[in-house]
Design a protein around this motif. Structure first.
Motif, mmCIF file in Angstrom:
data_model
loop_
_atom_site.group_PDB
_atom_site.id
_atom_site.type_symbol
_atom_site.label_atom_id
_atom_site.label_comp_id
_atom_site.label_asym_id
_atom_site.label_seq_id
_atom_site.Cartn_x
_atom_site.Cartn_y
_atom_site.Cartn_z
ATOM 1 N N UNK A 198 0.860 -1.191 0.000
ATOM 2 C CA UNK A 198 0.000 0.000 0.000
ATOM 3 C C UNK A 198 0.891 1.233 0.000
ATOM 4 N N UNK A 199 0.293 2.387 -0.227
ATOM 5 C CA UNK A 199 1.028 3.641 -0.037
ATOM 6 C C UNK A 199 0.856 3.989 1.435
ATOM 7 N N UNK A 200 1.870 3.672 2.238
ATOM 8 C CA UNK A 200 1.731 3.812 3.698
ATOM 9 C C UNK A 200 1.346 5.237 4.072
ATOM 10 N N UNK A 322 2.459 -11.659 7.870
ATOM 11 C CA UNK A 322 2.185 -10.224 7.984
ATOM 12 C C UNK A 322 2.299 -9.757 9.429
ATOM 13 N N UNK A 323 1.775 -10.564 10.355
ATOM 14 C CA UNK A 323 1.721 -10.170 11.768
ATOM 15 C C UNK A 323 2.893 -10.798 12.525
ATOM 16 N N UNK A 324 3.668 -9.969 13.219
ATOM 17 C CA UNK A 324 4.730 -10.485 14.104
ATOM 18 C C UNK A 324 4.119 -10.624 15.492
ATOM 19 N N UNK A 325 3.954 -11.867 15.904
ATOM 20 C CA UNK A 325 3.281 -12.171 17.169
ATOM 21 C C UNK A 325 3.984 -11.453 18.330
ATOM 22 N N UNK A 326 3.216 -10.641 19.071
ATOM 23 C CA UNK A 326 3.761 -9.934 20.221
ATOM 24 C C UNK A 326 4.425 -8.613 19.869
ATOM 25 N N UNK A 327 4.623 -8.367 18.571
ATOM 26 C CA UNK A 327 5.288 -7.120 18.173
ATOM 27 C C UNK A 327 4.335 -6.199 17.387
ATOM 28 N N UNK A 328 3.608 -6.760 16.429
ATOM 29 C CA UNK A 328 2.653 -5.942 15.669
ATOM 30 C C UNK A 328 1.225 -6.491 15.819
ATOM 31 N N UNK A 329 1.063 -7.468 16.691
ATOM 32 C CA UNK A 329 -0.274 -8.011 16.912
ATOM 33 C C UNK A 329 -0.182 -9.363 17.580
ATOM 34 N N UNK A 330 -1.285 -10.090 17.573
ATOM 35 C CA UNK A 330 -1.330 -11.411 18.207
ATOM 36 C C UNK A 330 -1.894 -12.425 17.217
ATOM 37 N N UNK A 331 -1.201 -13.568 17.119
ATOM 38 C CA UNK A 331 -1.684 -14.659 16.282
ATOM 39 C C UNK A 331 -2.317 -15.718 17.173
ATOM 40 N N UNK A 332 -3.499 -16.170 16.812
ATOM 41 C CA UNK A 332 -4.211 -17.173 17.607
ATOM 42 C C UNK A 332 -4.395 -18.453 16.800
ATOM 43 N N UNK A 333 -4.252 -19.585 17.488
ATOM 44 C CA UNK A 333 -4.475 -20.859 16.808
ATOM 45 C C UNK A 333 -5.946 -21.253 16.816
ATOM 46 N N UNK A 353 3.997 -1.049 14.730
ATOM 47 C CA UNK A 353 3.112 -1.432 13.620
ATOM 48 C C UNK A 353 3.418 -0.585 12.393
ATOM 49 N N UNK A 354 3.425 0.718 12.592
ATOM 50 C CA UNK A 354 3.696 1.625 11.475
ATOM 51 C C UNK A 354 5.072 1.322 10.865
ATOM 52 N N UNK A 355 6.061 1.107 11.715
ATOM 53 C CA UNK A 355 7.418 0.845 11.218
ATOM 54 C C UNK A 355 7.453 -0.429 10.373
ATOM 55 N N UNK A 356 6.705 -1.438 10.801
ATOM 56 C CA UNK A 356 6.660 -2.686 10.023
ATOM 57 C C UNK A 356 6.043 -2.440 8.650
ATOM 58 N N UNK A 357 4.990 -1.636 8.617
ATOM 59 C CA UNK A 357 4.336 -1.329 7.340
ATOM 60 C C UNK A 357 5.300 -0.586 6.414
ATOM 61 N N UNK A 358 6.016 0.393 6.983
ATOM 62 C CA UNK A 358 6.943 1.189 6.167
ATOM 63 C C UNK A 358 8.053 0.311 5.606
ATOM 64 N N UNK A 359 8.607 -0.543 6.458
ATOM 65 C CA UNK A 359 9.797 -1.285 6.014
ATOM 66 C C UNK A 359 9.434 -2.479 5.131
#
Lengths: 383, 383
Positions: A198-200, A322-333, A353-359
């Motif tokens: 996307x265009x962040x 896309x999601x880094x568990x504990x860093x940009x969100x939570x992944x559930x089983x 979160x923003x930094x992950x999107x940018x990079x």
């Protein structure tokens, strides 16, 4: 041999391709058969699906990606032609294969409209002087099977079943939008993985969040919004559902599964766009993504990250990428882990979160990825 | 560039096209680019739709025509390849693009299955050494747009709306199955009209008829069987309805419009084939054909004629071309003329019906027609 064609009813493409060599085009790099080096300007035709305008005014993930890609390629100085339905809203050269998007998506008319669009596109491409075609539509790659110009396809959806058979039979170089999608059908002729982007900067960042958790997307069974709503209620967190609900399947699902859950803590705000969308995303406590299938990407997840909004997601399809568990969100089983994850969304740093999107998900990365693949394909053809 | 393909899951076509030069083929006439004269053997690929076996075991008009055509071309000594789904039951060279017909006709899966079949066919044709391709399917002609070998298409259905746009955009030489179909879209790139045909000798002739009038065909709204049944009742003539009723649309139509008409004088005998079909056709007082659209042909009407059975029909679509009013049946402008025509069917001479079928609709006429068009197309390419 072919009967005369009444000029009043002549196919639209005759008006478009009668002047194939524009002044723009005459400055482009070398012949189709010549080797193209790393810095050279490429002549690229991007073929979009016919169903929505480019960019889409509302729903239309593939169309949004096509728009951002062609704009990014124009910025790099390439000679870019966008082939699509409707009217031009891009800085690329625009060629309308149909005057407007057809209305039949999801109806019995769809096959004829797909092939009708593909025929128009195929005729246009037969006369086009380009180095590479990048195809995002369903039936259009058929016209490339017996053509000389290299064509790559981005697989935007699932890759199993009939559609996998299709890609296998086509045998054209295929680009994945996630490793999960690629690994689901490892024998397909993959030439690379280029995550959607996307265009962040188009997304508003908010450090301070409101209380509500958010669902944003189509109200289809495979998106599992009713599971997200139930989890938010268990968590004691207000829930906002934003999404289109106009196709028959969506309405049936909504009536049976979603409508009974609406109440003071669960609100449906229909399809949103523009400022309302960016604000709703930016102010959410978290985005909840509960795919009931192996979702091959999840554009809304990276939009949330760009807004500094954590993503609570089931560990399915591309979401663990896309999601880094504990860093940009939570992944559930399991869905029963969702309420706790929704509660703990406030532990995630919006800046991370923003930094992950940018990079990782800004459009420049996607343009880099495709540019590299175009050059590989063109060079391997020339060799 | 293209990823490795697991041999265990390799596309089926690799097994088929690895030996393109069969001993049969090596005796064929000249190169693709050479001029082909009137008596020369042609290398012809006939592409059938994917939905039924060739020949069809039950319903499948296009598939029946494809079968009779390839058999007729083999009889003339041409080098004929039939590309279809399923298994070989023809004396032509048979190439299976799919191991079996797919199940999705009329479902949301249909577009993907159409393009999947077309991709397989396109790959096969890319390696084929033929003089002309004759395409009867929907999406497959897309693969011809940028190919060198001439391709002609037979339009088997309507030619207006989206499908007309499709044929227009394809711009490939198009063959009509009736003048009515051709005149409905005169600006399409028609190269000829070749009426559908049957093997007249496959149909049983009866001079003496039973009392019943007959409907034979799909139980779809556009076939108007309920109007035919009502007319027979008004005429005081027993009515037999033979036809498939398994798709959702057919069942809904049957329940609402046909079922209420069943009774002692109106019988539904479901789908019939083989001897039951030829006997039922041959012993009928008349066949009643009441299309609620501009039916582009009407294969069952020529089957009736071959059986010596008069045709009572509405003057729509191709029916005025097939039925000679007062000689092989009766043409009606309105449904209220049907009862009288059904009563007067016995005035028609069964021998005149059979003679019309032999002289105009036997398969040799159809093979002549296509052979002539193949030669024209090949010669014009070579010139």
């Amino acid at each position: 041999m072919v009967g005369e064609i009444d000029p009043g009813r002549a196919p639209r493409f005759t008006r478009i391709v009668t002047k194939p060599a524009s002044s723009n085009r005459s400055t482009s790099s070398g012949a189709v058969s010549g080797a193209v080096h790393g810095s050279e300007r490429l002549r690229i035709a991007v073929v979009a699906p016919p169903w929505f305008e480019i960019p889409p005014s509302g729903y239309g993930g593939i169309e949004r990606v096509c728009f951002d890609l062609v704009e990014g390629l124009v910025d790099r100085g390439h000679d870019v032609t966008l082939v699509a339905a409707g009217t031009s809203r891009t800085r690329a050269r625009f060629v309308a294969a149909l005057p407007a998007p057809p209305p039949g998506l999801g109806t019995p008319e769809a096959p004829v409209q797909e092939v009708s669009y593909a025929a128009a596109v195929g005729r246009l491409l037969a006369d086009a002087h380009v180095d590479v075609v990048h195809d995002h539509a369903l039936a259009t790659p058929l016209t490339a099977l017996r053509a000389a110009v290299p064509t790559i396809i981005t697989a935007h959806g699932p890759t199993g079943g009939s559609i996998g058979e299709y890609f296998r039979a086509l045998g054209l170089p295929l680009v994945a939008i996630s490793e999960a999608q690629r690994l689901a059908a490892p024998d397909l002729p993959w030439v690379g993985t280029v995550p959607n982007a996307i265009v962040v900067d188009d997304f508003r960042f908010e450090e301070t969040k409101d209380a509500y958790a958010l669902f944003l997307g189509r109200l289809s069974p495979e998106k599992g919004v009713h599971l997200a709503a139930a989890a938010a209620r268990t968590a004691g967190v207000p829930f906002v559902i934003a999404g289109k609900c106009n196709e028959e399947l969506e309405r049936a699902y909504f009536d049976e599964f979603v409508a009974p859950l609406l109440g003071p803590d669960t609100t449906w705000i229909r399809e949103i766009g523009g400022t309302l969308k960016t604000e709703t995303l930016a102010r959410a406590r978290c985005l909840v993504v509960v795919p009931q299938w192996e979702e091959p990407f999840g554009l809304v997840a990276i939009e949330a990250l760009a807004s500094g909004t954590p993503v609570v997601a089931l560990r399915r399809g591309a979401l663990p990428e896309i999601v880094e568990h504990g860093r940009t969100g939570w992944l559930c089983d399991h869905v029963d882990e969702l309420p706790d994850a929704i509660r703990r969304a406030s532990e995630i740093d919006p800046h991370a979160c923003r930094a992950a999107a940018v990079s990782r998900y800004d459009v420049a990365r996607m343009v880099d990825g495709y540019e590299r693949i175009y050059r590989r394909v063109v060079t391997s053809r020339a060799a």
